[in-house]
Design a protein around this motif. Structure first.
Motif, PDB file in Angstrom:
ATOM      1  N   TYR A   1    -102.568 -14.893  18.054  1.00 44.25           N
ATOM      2  CA  TYR A   1    -101.827 -13.677  17.720  1.00 44.25           C
ATOM      3  C   TYR A   1    -102.205 -12.548  18.676  1.00 44.25           C
ATOM      4  CZ  TYR A   1     -99.975 -15.314  13.245  1.00 44.25           C
ATOM      5  OH  TYR A   1     -99.296 -15.978  12.265  1.00 44.25           O
ATOM      6  N   ASN A   2    -103.495 -12.395  18.869  1.00 43.20           N
ATOM      7  CA  ASN A   2    -103.982 -11.353  19.770  1.00 43.20           C
ATOM      8  C   ASN A   2    -105.415 -11.628  20.175  1.00 43.20           C
ATOM      9  OD1 ASN A   2    -105.549 -10.398  17.522  1.00 43.20           O
ATOM     10  ND2 ASN A   2    -103.773  -9.230  16.813  1.00 43.20           N
TER      11      ASN A   2
ATOM     12  N   GLN B   1    -109.117  -9.440  21.155  1.00 47.13           N
ATOM     13  CA  GLN B   1    -109.753  -8.141  20.995  1.00 47.13           C
ATOM     14  C   GLN B   1    -111.084  -8.130  21.727  1.00 47.13           C
ATOM     15  OE1 GLN B   1    -109.667  -7.169  16.861  1.00 47.13           O
ATOM     16  NE2 GLN B   1    -110.275  -5.060  17.149  1.00 47.13           N
TER      17      GLN B   1
ATOM     18  N   PHE C   1    -114.736  -6.129  21.910  1.00 50.28           N
ATOM     19  CA  PHE C   1    -115.630  -5.275  21.141  1.00 50.28           C
ATOM     20  C   PHE C   1    -116.857  -4.936  21.991  1.00 50.28           C
ATOM     21  CE2 PHE C   1    -113.952  -5.678  16.811  1.00 50.28           C
ATOM     22  CZ  PHE C   1    -113.228  -6.859  16.875  1.00 50.28           C
TER      23      PHE C   1
ATOM     24  N   SER D   1    -114.546  -1.665  18.144  1.00 52.86           N
ATOM     25  CA  SER D   1    -113.377  -2.201  18.824  1.00 52.86           C
ATOM     26  C   SER D   1    -113.041  -1.355  20.046  1.00 52.86           C
ATOM     27  CB  SER D   1    -112.185  -2.215  17.856  1.00 52.86           C
ATOM     28  OG  SER D   1    -111.040  -2.703  18.505  1.00 52.86           O
TER      29      SER D   1
ATOM     30  N   LEU E   1    -107.305  -3.957  21.910  1.00 50.45           N
ATOM     31  CA  LEU E   1    -106.619  -5.053  21.229  1.00 50.45           C
ATOM     32  C   LEU E   1    -105.356  -5.359  22.015  1.00 50.45           C
ATOM     33  CD1 LEU E   1    -106.187  -6.862  18.648  1.00 50.45           C
ATOM     34  CD2 LEU E   1    -104.946  -4.938  17.685  1.00 50.45           C
TER      35      LEU E   1
ATOM     36  N   GLN F   1    -102.003  -7.672  22.054  1.00 47.28           N
ATOM     37  CA  GLN F   1    -101.157  -8.605  21.311  1.00 47.28           C
ATOM     38  C   GLN F   1    -100.741  -9.749  22.246  1.00 47.28           C
ATOM     39  OE1 GLN F   1    -101.009  -8.289  18.199  1.00 47.28           O
ATOM     40  NE2 GLN F   1    -101.499  -6.137  17.868  1.00 47.28           N
TER      41      GLN F   1
ATOM     42  N   LEU G   1    -118.161  -8.335  23.442  1.00 47.73           N
ATOM     43  CA  LEU G   1    -117.693  -9.555  22.775  1.00 47.73           C
ATOM     44  C   LEU G   1    -116.175  -9.616  22.833  1.00 47.73           C
ATOM     45  CD1 LEU G   1    -119.930  -9.078  19.640  1.00 47.73           C
ATOM     46  CD2 LEU G   1    -120.176 -10.967  21.207  1.00 47.73           C
TER      47      LEU G   1
ATOM     48  N   ARG H   1    -107.601 -14.007  17.644  1.00 49.03           N
ATOM     49  CA  ARG H   1    -107.079 -14.202  16.290  1.00 49.03           C
ATOM     50  C   ARG H   1    -106.070 -15.334  16.392  1.00 49.03           C
ATOM     51  NH1 ARG H   1    -106.374  -9.228  15.241  1.00 49.03           N
ATOM     52  NH2 ARG H   1    -108.095  -8.865  13.809  1.00 49.03           N
TER      53      ARG H   1
ATOM     54  N   LEU I   1    -110.931 -14.242  13.010  1.00 50.04           N
ATOM     55  CA  LEU I   1    -111.332 -14.001  14.385  1.00 50.04           C
ATOM     56  C   LEU I   1    -112.338 -15.053  14.818  1.00 50.04           C
ATOM     57  CD1 LEU I   1    -111.959 -10.130  14.493  1.00 50.04           C
ATOM     58  CD2 LEU I   1    -110.098 -11.377  15.583  1.00 50.04           C
TER      59      LEU I   1
ATOM     60  N   PHE J   1    -115.068 -15.662  17.771  1.00 50.52           N
ATOM     61  CA  PHE J   1    -115.781 -14.860  18.752  1.00 50.52           C
ATOM     62  C   PHE J   1    -116.390 -15.705  19.864  1.00 50.52           C
ATOM     63  CE2 PHE J   1    -116.126 -10.492  17.196  1.00 50.52           C
ATOM     64  CZ  PHE J   1    -115.650 -10.628  15.919  1.00 50.52           C
ATOM     65  N   GLY J   2    -116.480 -15.096  21.046  1.00 46.99           N
ATOM     66  CA  GLY J   2    -117.284 -15.652  22.115  1.00 46.99           C
ATOM     67  C   GLY J   2    -118.733 -15.248  21.924  1.00 46.99           C
TER      68      GLY J   2
ATOM     69  N   TYR K   1    -119.623 -11.534   8.001  1.00 47.89           N
ATOM     70  CA  TYR K   1    -119.943 -12.312   9.182  1.00 47.89           C
ATOM     71  C   TYR K   1    -121.453 -12.449   9.294  1.00 47.89           C
ATOM     72  CZ  TYR K   1    -115.229 -11.539  11.158  1.00 47.89           C
ATOM     73  OH  TYR K   1    -113.873 -11.515  11.406  1.00 47.89           O
TER      74      TYR K   1
ATOM     75  N   PRO L   1    -122.632 -17.431  18.558  1.00 52.14           N
ATOM     76  CA  PRO L   1    -121.525 -16.490  18.384  1.00 52.14           C
ATOM     77  C   PRO L   1    -121.429 -16.011  16.941  1.00 52.14           C
ATOM     78  CG  PRO L   1    -120.799 -18.434  19.591  1.00 52.14           C
ATOM     79  CD  PRO L   1    -122.162 -18.730  19.064  1.00 52.14           C
ATOM     80  N   LEU L   2    -120.819 -14.869  16.775  1.00 52.51           N
ATOM     81  CA  LEU L   2    -120.569 -14.323  15.447  1.00 52.51           C
ATOM     82  C   LEU L   2    -119.763 -15.330  14.623  1.00 52.51           C
ATOM     83  CD1 LEU L   2    -121.243 -11.422  14.454  1.00 52.51           C
ATOM     84  CD2 LEU L   2    -118.874 -10.837  14.898  1.00 52.51           C
TER      85      LEU L   2
ATOM     86  N   LEU M   1    -117.723 -16.220  10.986  1.00 45.93           N
ATOM     87  CA  LEU M   1    -117.106 -15.739   9.761  1.00 45.93           C
ATOM     88  C   LEU M   1    -117.665 -16.522   8.572  1.00 45.93           C
ATOM     89  CD1 LEU M   1    -114.842 -13.992   8.441  1.00 45.93           C
ATOM     90  CD2 LEU M   1    -113.346 -15.971   8.753  1.00 45.93           C
TER      91      LEU M   1
ATOM     92  N   VAL N   1    -101.958  -9.803  10.660  1.00 48.82           N
ATOM     93  CA  VAL N   1    -102.628 -10.321  11.847  1.00 48.82           C
ATOM     94  C   VAL N   1    -102.595  -9.371  13.026  1.00 48.82           C
ATOM     95  CG1 VAL N   1    -102.298 -12.703  11.188  1.00 48.82           C
ATOM     96  CG2 VAL N   1    -100.533 -11.543  12.515  1.00 48.82           C
ATOM     97  N   ARG N   2    -101.768  -8.315  12.973  1.00 51.79           N
ATOM     98  CA  ARG N   2    -101.753  -7.384  14.084  1.00 51.79           C
ATOM     99  C   ARG N   2    -102.801  -6.292  13.908  1.00 51.79           C
ATOM    100  NH1 ARG N   2     -97.151  -7.989  17.136  1.00 51.79           N
ATOM    101  NH2 ARG N   2     -97.293  -5.896  18.005  1.00 51.79           N
TER     102      ARG N   2
ATOM    103  N   THR O   1    -106.477  -4.529  13.464  1.00 51.37           N
ATOM    104  CA  THR O   1    -107.845  -4.731  13.919  1.00 51.37           C
ATOM    105  C   THR O   1    -108.795  -4.685  12.732  1.00 51.37           C
ATOM    106  OG1 THR O   1    -109.465  -4.039  15.564  1.00 51.37           O
ATOM    107  CG2 THR O   1    -108.383  -2.299  14.317  1.00 51.37           C
ATOM    108  N   GLN O   2    -109.949  -5.301  12.897  1.00 48.38           N
ATOM    109  CA  GLN O   2    -110.995  -5.233  11.883  1.00 48.38           C
ATOM    110  C   GLN O   2    -112.001  -4.176  12.285  1.00 48.38           C
ATOM    111  OE1 GLN O   2    -112.653  -9.143  11.052  1.00 48.38           O
ATOM    112  NE2 GLN O   2    -110.631 -10.057  10.878  1.00 48.38           N
TER     113      GLN O   2
ATOM    114  N   PHE P   1    -115.810  -2.788  11.748  1.00 49.27           N
ATOM    115  CA  PHE P   1    -117.099  -3.347  11.366  1.00 49.27           C
ATOM    116  C   PHE P   1    -118.084  -2.278  10.919  1.00 49.27           C
ATOM    117  CE2 PHE P   1    -117.147  -7.865  12.537  1.00 49.27           C
ATOM    118  CZ  PHE P   1    -115.924  -7.957  13.165  1.00 49.27           C
TER     119      PHE P   1
END
Lengths: 113, 116
Positions: free
Chosen positions: A31-32, A34, A36, A46, A49, A51, A89, A93, A101, A103-104, B35, B42-43, B45, B101-102, B104-105, B107
């Motif tokens: 989807y997108n 991001q 961080f 963040s 982002l 898309q 990071l 998504r 999400l 993550f790397g 998380y 890696p982080l 969930l 889904v568009r 952002t989260q 933290f």
């Protein structure tokens, strides 16, 4: 299963140099993506982002590009400053898992004065 | 400040203790997340709550028990933890629920947990 890789794991540059951070992902059905920033022992902030329909996003000295077909994103930070020292990071998504999400492992950046 | 707060910021506990981590968001979001961030990994969930219902549990051991009493608060109850559970536990929230889904989260600062 989506895998996200960030290379290099650590990077040290003198102040003023441009930073180039790489992120790659295995499943292009996203989807997108991001980017961080995380300071030591702190939460995530963040930065950008992008898309899936976009090619890049810019914010001040930061520019992030996305090439979904090749599974890559690059974060450019122009004219680096010591305050840019942090771990960066990337996270994608993925369509198969709603808002989850992946993550790397992050790139730890040190900008030396 | 992101609008997401976590307490305590640091916690040391023995393997037989019971403790709880708290997360609060002041953003009017309706999805919240736990998380885990371990050294050299890696982080990851752990749990997702949308509209106060748990919608995802990522194969987390039962010694971690989440609770979401309302859309602004999220807890992680800990009991009989192992030393390998030592990590930074991060809470996040987002608007639009899990399907947004568009969005952002955002933290929180995290709770640094050490299990002895």
């Amino acid at each position: 299963k989506q895998e996200v890789t960030q290379i290099p794991a650590a990077l040290s540059v003198p102040e003023g140099e441009n930073l180039v951070l790489n992120c790659s992902f295995t499943d292009s059905a996203i989807y997108n993506l991001q980017w961080f920033r995380q300071d030591p022992g702190k939460g995530l902030t963040s930065l950008l982002l992008i898309q899936s329909s976009q090619r890049e996003q810019t914010s001040g000295r930061l520019n992030a590009s996305l090439d979904k077909s090749s599974g890559r994103s690059t974060l450019y930070i122009a004219a680096s400053q010591p305050g840019d020292s942090a771990t960066y990071l990337c996270a994608v998504r993925i369509k198969a898992a709603g808002n989850k999400l992946t993550f790397g492992g992050g790139t730890r950046v040190l900008v030396k004065p | 400040e992101t609008g997401v707060t976590q307490t305590p910021r640091h916690l040391v506990m023995g393997m037989t203790n019971k403790k709880s981590l708290k997360c609060e968001q002041h953003l009017g979001h309706n999805a919240m997340y736990w998380y885990k961030q371990s050294a050299k990994k890696p982080l990851e969930l752990m749990f997702v709550y949308s509209l106060e219902e748990r919608v995802e549990n990522n194969s987390v051991p039962s010694r971690f028990s989440p609770e979401c009493p309302n859309s602004s608060h999220l807890f992680l109850h800990l009991h009989t933890l192992q030393p390998e559970d030592s990590a930074l536990y991060l809470c996040a929230s987002s608007q639009g629920g899990v399907g947004g889904v568009r969005e952002t989260q955002y933290f929180g600062p995290g709770t640094r947990l050490l299990v002895l």
